[in-house]
Design a protein around this motif. Sequence first.
Motif, PDB file in Angstrom:
ATOM      1  N   GLY A  17       0.937  -1.401  -0.327  1.00  0.00           N
ATOM      2  CA  GLY A  17       0.287   0.049   0.570  1.00  0.00           C
ATOM      3  C   GLY A  17       0.582   1.351   0.225  1.00  0.00           C
ATOM      4  N   ASP A  18       1.519   0.918   0.472  1.00  0.00           N
ATOM      5  CA  ASP A  18       2.631   2.752   0.296  1.00  0.00           C
ATOM      6  C   ASP A  18       2.921   2.503  -1.222  1.00  0.00           C
ATOM      7  N   GLU A  19       3.537   4.038  -1.862  1.00  0.00           N
ATOM      8  CA  GLU A  19       3.626   4.806  -2.594  1.00  0.00           C
ATOM      9  C   GLU A  19       4.597   5.269  -2.808  1.00  0.00           C
ATOM     10  N   ILE A  20       4.678   4.624  -4.233  1.00  0.00           N
ATOM     11  CA  ILE A  20       5.699   5.270  -5.315  1.00  0.00           C
ATOM     12  C   ILE A  20       5.475   5.481  -6.040  1.00  0.00           C
ATOM     13  N   TYR A  21       6.598   6.393  -6.602  1.00  0.00           N
ATOM     14  CA  TYR A  21       6.471   7.245  -7.815  1.00  0.00           C
ATOM     15  C   TYR A  21       6.762   6.896  -9.314  1.00  0.00           C
ATOM     16  N   PHE A  22       6.492   7.232 -10.301  1.00  0.00           N
ATOM     17  CA  PHE A  22       6.572   6.678 -11.657  1.00  0.00           C
ATOM     18  C   PHE A  22       7.486   7.732 -12.241  1.00  0.00           C
ATOM     19  N   SER A  23       8.092   7.801 -13.110  1.00  0.00           N
ATOM     20  CA  SER A  23       8.708   8.626 -14.422  1.00  0.00           C
ATOM     21  C   SER A  23       9.259   8.096 -15.248  1.00  0.00           C
ATOM     22  N   LYS A  24       8.879   8.854 -16.362  1.00  0.00           N
ATOM     23  CA  LYS A  24      10.056   8.792 -18.170  1.00  0.00           C
ATOM     24  C   LYS A  24      10.867   9.707 -18.072  1.00  0.00           C
ATOM     25  N   ASN A  25      12.253   9.512 -18.449  1.00  0.00           N
ATOM     26  CA  ASN A  25      12.688  10.268 -18.484  1.00  0.00           C
ATOM     27  C   ASN A  25      12.521  11.521 -18.002  1.00  0.00           C
ATOM     28  N   TYR A  26      12.176  11.536 -16.807  1.00  0.00           N
ATOM     29  CA  TYR A  26      12.160  12.656 -15.682  1.00  0.00           C
ATOM     30  C   TYR A  26      10.759  13.500 -15.717  1.00  0.00           C
ATOM     31  N   PHE A  27       9.560  12.790 -17.004  1.00  0.00           N
ATOM     32  CA  PHE A  27       9.156  14.020 -17.332  1.00  0.00           C
ATOM     33  C   PHE A  27       7.156  13.050 -16.984  1.00  0.00           C
ATOM     34  N   SER A  28       6.608  13.648 -16.816  1.00  0.00           N
ATOM     35  CA  SER A  28       5.028  12.316 -16.941  1.00  0.00           C
ATOM     36  C   SER A  28       4.599  12.298 -14.807  1.00  0.00           C
ATOM     37  N   ASN A  29       5.172  12.653 -14.230  1.00  0.00           N
ATOM     38  CA  ASN A  29       4.995  11.656 -12.627  1.00  0.00           C
ATOM     39  C   ASN A  29       3.614  11.374 -12.527  1.00  0.00           C
ATOM     40  N   GLU A  30       3.830   9.777 -12.500  1.00  0.00           N
ATOM     41  CA  GLU A  30       2.461   9.056 -11.864  1.00  0.00           C
ATOM     42  C   GLU A  30       2.392   8.245 -10.338  1.00  0.00           C
ATOM     43  N   GLN A  31       1.451   7.991  -9.696  1.00  0.00           N
ATOM     44  CA  GLN A  31       1.307   7.714  -7.974  1.00  0.00           C
ATOM     45  C   GLN A  31       1.140   5.933  -8.338  1.00  0.00           C
ATOM     46  N   GLY A  32       1.837   4.817  -7.756  1.00  0.00           N
ATOM     47  CA  GLY A  32       1.221   3.751  -7.802  1.00  0.00           C
ATOM     48  C   GLY A  32       1.404   2.904  -6.270  1.00  0.00           C
ATOM     49  N   HIS A  33       1.048   2.177  -6.097  1.00  0.00           N
ATOM     50  CA  HIS A  33       0.865   1.644  -4.790  1.00  0.00           C
ATOM     51  C   HIS A  33       1.420   0.331  -4.497  1.00  0.00           C
ATOM     52  N   PHE A  34       2.570   0.483  -4.104  1.00  0.00           N
ATOM     53  CA  PHE A  34       3.485  -0.876  -4.021  1.00  0.00           C
ATOM     54  C   PHE A  34       1.996  -2.317  -3.502  1.00  0.00           C
ATOM     55  N   ALA A  35       2.670  -3.605  -4.377  1.00  0.00           N
ATOM     56  CA  ALA A  35       1.512  -4.621  -3.499  1.00  0.00           C
ATOM     57  C   ALA A  35       2.688  -5.742  -3.240  1.00  0.00           C
ATOM     58  N   GLY A  36       3.520  -5.942  -3.788  1.00  0.00           N
ATOM     59  CA  GLY A  36       4.170  -7.033  -3.472  1.00  0.00           C
ATOM     60  C   GLY A  36       5.144  -7.156  -4.442  1.00  0.00           C
ATOM     61  N   TYR A  37       5.878  -8.242  -4.461  1.00  0.00           N
ATOM     62  CA  TYR A  37       7.070  -8.817  -5.226  1.00  0.00           C
ATOM     63  C   TYR A  37       6.747  -9.607  -6.318  1.00  0.00           C
ATOM     64  N   ARG A  38       7.145  -9.666  -7.293  1.00  0.00           N
ATOM     65  CA  ARG A  38       6.994 -11.195  -7.859  1.00  0.00           C
ATOM     66  C   ARG A  38       8.125 -11.995  -7.840  1.00  0.00           C
ATOM     67  N   LYS A  39       7.275 -13.117  -8.240  1.00  0.00           N
ATOM     68  CA  LYS A  39       7.995 -14.608  -7.703  1.00  0.00           C
ATOM     69  C   LYS A  39       9.204 -15.041  -8.498  1.00  0.00           C
ATOM     70  N   ASP A  40       9.226 -14.253  -9.665  1.00  0.00           N
ATOM     71  CA  ASP A  40      10.281 -14.874 -10.967  1.00  0.00           C
ATOM     72  C   ASP A  40      10.947 -13.870 -11.024  1.00  0.00           C
ATOM     73  N   ASP A  41      10.705 -13.152 -12.311  1.00  0.00           N
ATOM     74  CA  ASP A  41      11.628 -12.001 -13.018  1.00  0.00           C
ATOM     75  C   ASP A  41      12.242 -10.649 -12.667  1.00  0.00           C
TER      76      ASP A  41
END
Length: 78
Positions: A17-41
């Motif tokens: 549920g913790d917030e993490i922020y995402f951007s591409k090339n330092y533009f267009s910031n988006e907020q997401g919420h941590f849901a866990g870790y993947r199992k494989d890759d």
Amino acid sequence: MLLPPLLKSVFADLEIGDEIYFSKNYFSNEQGHFAGYRKDDLSITLDSRIRKGINVNKGEKYNVEIDTEQRRINFIGN
């Protein structure tokens, strides 16, 4: 969103549920919420809203820069 297990040591204090922020090339910031870790890759699983907001395409490979203090993941390239 789901992170690869490799990042467990990078985000050691991250909880569901913790917030993490995402951007591409330092533009267009988006907020997401941590849901866990993947199992494989080494992939990061993003909601389609986040992918569209930062213009990241599903299935393409990106380099990332991680800022642990700001909990920000920046996708580089493409």
